[in-house]
Write a protein that holds these residues in place. Structure first.
Motif, PDB file in Angstrom:
ATOM      1  N   ARG A  28     -15.929  99.149   0.775  1.00 37.97           N
ATOM      2  CA  ARG A  28     -14.480  99.026   0.971  1.00 37.97           C
ATOM      3  C   ARG A  28     -13.881  98.058  -0.046  1.00 37.97           C
ATOM      4  N   LEU A  29     -14.555  96.935  -0.268  1.00 40.05           N
ATOM      5  CA  LEU A  29     -14.071  95.966  -1.249  1.00 40.05           C
ATOM      6  C   LEU A  29     -14.044  96.575  -2.645  1.00 40.05           C
ATOM      7  N   ASN A  30     -15.062  97.352  -2.963  1.00 41.00           N
ATOM      8  CA  ASN A  30     -15.136  97.995  -4.273  1.00 41.00           C
ATOM      9  C   ASN A  30     -13.972  98.970  -4.463  1.00 41.00           C
ATOM     10  N   ALA A  31     -13.710  99.788  -3.443  1.00 40.58           N
ATOM     11  CA  ALA A  31     -12.607 100.755  -3.526  1.00 40.58           C
ATOM     12  C   ALA A  31     -11.267 100.029  -3.616  1.00 40.58           C
ATOM     13  N   ARG A  32     -11.090  98.986  -2.816  1.00 41.91           N
ATOM     14  CA  ARG A  32      -9.832  98.233  -2.816  1.00 41.91           C
ATOM     15  C   ARG A  32      -9.599  97.552  -4.163  1.00 41.91           C
ATOM     16  N   THR A  33     -10.652  97.016  -4.744  1.00 44.73           N
ATOM     17  CA  THR A  33     -10.532  96.360  -6.055  1.00 44.73           C
ATOM     18  C   THR A  33     -10.094  97.358  -7.117  1.00 44.73           C
ATOM     19  N   ARG A  37      -6.628  97.097  -9.208  1.00 53.13           N
ATOM     20  CA  ARG A  37      -6.630  97.086 -10.679  1.00 53.13           C
ATOM     21  C   ARG A  37      -5.705  98.173 -11.235  1.00 53.13           C
ATOM     22  N   ALA A  38      -5.678  99.341 -10.596  1.00 48.83           N
ATOM     23  CA  ALA A  38      -4.787 100.413 -11.042  1.00 48.83           C
ATOM     24  C   ALA A  38      -3.325 100.001 -10.837  1.00 48.83           C
ATOM     25  N   ASP A  39      -3.016  99.424  -9.667  1.00 54.30           N
ATOM     26  CA  ASP A  39      -1.654  98.949  -9.413  1.00 54.30           C
ATOM     27  C   ASP A  39      -1.276  97.835 -10.384  1.00 54.30           C
ATOM     28  N   ARG A  40      -2.241  96.988 -10.697  1.00 53.94           N
ATOM     29  CA  ARG A  40      -1.989  95.881 -11.620  1.00 53.94           C
ATOM     30  C   ARG A  40      -1.664  96.408 -13.017  1.00 53.94           C
ATOM     31  N   ALA A  41      -2.348  97.459 -13.436  1.00 60.47           N
ATOM     32  CA  ALA A  41      -2.096  98.038 -14.762  1.00 60.47           C
ATOM     33  C   ALA A  41      -0.664  98.573 -14.849  1.00 60.47           C
ATOM     34  N   GLN A  94       5.686  89.127 -12.415  1.00 63.07           N
ATOM     35  CA  GLN A  94       4.610  88.183 -12.712  1.00 63.07           C
ATOM     36  C   GLN A  94       4.025  87.614 -11.414  1.00 63.07           C
ATOM     37  N   ALA A  95       4.883  87.343 -10.437  1.00 61.14           N
ATOM     38  CA  ALA A  95       4.400  86.842  -9.146  1.00 61.14           C
ATOM     39  C   ALA A  95       3.516  87.887  -8.463  1.00 61.14           C
ATOM     40  N   GLU A  96       3.904  89.157  -8.540  1.00 65.14           N
ATOM     41  CA  GLU A  96       3.070  90.231  -7.975  1.00 65.14           C
ATOM     42  C   GLU A  96       1.726  90.322  -8.701  1.00 65.14           C
ATOM     43  N   LEU A  97       1.763  90.192 -10.030  1.00 69.21           N
ATOM     44  CA  LEU A  97       0.522  90.226 -10.803  1.00 69.21           C
ATOM     45  C   LEU A  97      -0.396  89.075 -10.394  1.00 69.21           C
ATOM     46  N   ASP A  98       0.176  87.901 -10.201  1.00 70.63           N
ATOM     47  CA  ASP A  98      -0.617  86.750  -9.775  1.00 70.63           C
ATOM     48  C   ASP A  98      -1.249  87.008  -8.411  1.00 70.63           C
ATOM     49  N   ALA A 103      -6.133  88.483  -5.239  1.00 68.96           N
ATOM     50  CA  ALA A 103      -6.823  89.432  -4.361  1.00 68.96           C
ATOM     51  C   ALA A 103      -8.099  89.952  -5.017  1.00 68.96           C
ATOM     52  N   ILE A 104      -8.047  90.222  -6.301  1.00 66.04           N
ATOM     53  CA  ILE A 104      -9.229  90.691  -7.034  1.00 66.04           C
ATOM     54  C   ILE A 104     -10.295  89.600  -7.046  1.00 66.04           C
ATOM     55  N   ALA A 105      -9.886  88.367  -7.311  1.00 63.99           N
ATOM     56  CA  ALA A 105     -10.844  87.258  -7.352  1.00 63.99           C
ATOM     57  C   ALA A 105     -11.515  87.064  -5.993  1.00 63.99           C
TER      58      ALA A 105
END
Length: 130
Positions: A28-33, A37-41, A94-98, A103-105
């Motif tokens: 689940r963590l792998n899928a969520r990450t 990452r896609a949303d972050r891009a 930028q706040a959303e990216l942070d 969340a990724i970390a």
């Protein structure tokens, strides 16, 4: 350590309910990450576009009238308003990216913990790499 892993690989290890829960959590963590990452891009691209727009406004000819896209139509706005809007949007994105980075970390930290637990238990019998 390598010999112990090889010996463990030769010995079948039963998967307990607790082990399966940890494996599922890792998945689940792998899928969520990947989703984050896609949303972050997408957001990163939006931030770059906003930066370009802010730069274009700063390099404008000073006629003080700008066309800004609002929904599906363009609206005449002052150069100051357009600049302030772009800068505010940059801060918001930028706040959303942070938040995504945090969340990724956190997910990667937990995955690292799960990998250690699962590799200690299963050795080479389990693959937790992408």
């Amino acid at each position: 350590a390598a010999a112990a892993r090889r010996e463990m690989a030769d010995t079948a290890v039963d998967v307990r309910k607790e082990d399966q829960k940890l494996i599922n959590e890792f998945g689940r963590l792998n899928a969520r990450t990947k989703e984050i990452r896609a949303d972050r891009a997408v957001l990163q691209k939006q931030l770059e576009e906003l930066d370009d727009a802010t730069t274009e406004l700063a390099m404008g000819d000073g006629d003080d009238v700008q066309l800004m896209l609002g929904g599906e139509s363009f609206v005449d706005v002052s150069e100051d308003f357009a600049t302030e809007h772009c800068e505010a949007e940059q801060e918001r994105v930028q706040a959303e990216l942070d938040g995504f980075d945090a969340a990724i970390a956190a997910a990667e930290k937990r995955q690292k913990e799960l990998k250690k637990l699962l590799y200690d238990r299963f050795g080479a019998q389990i693959n937790l790499e992408e």
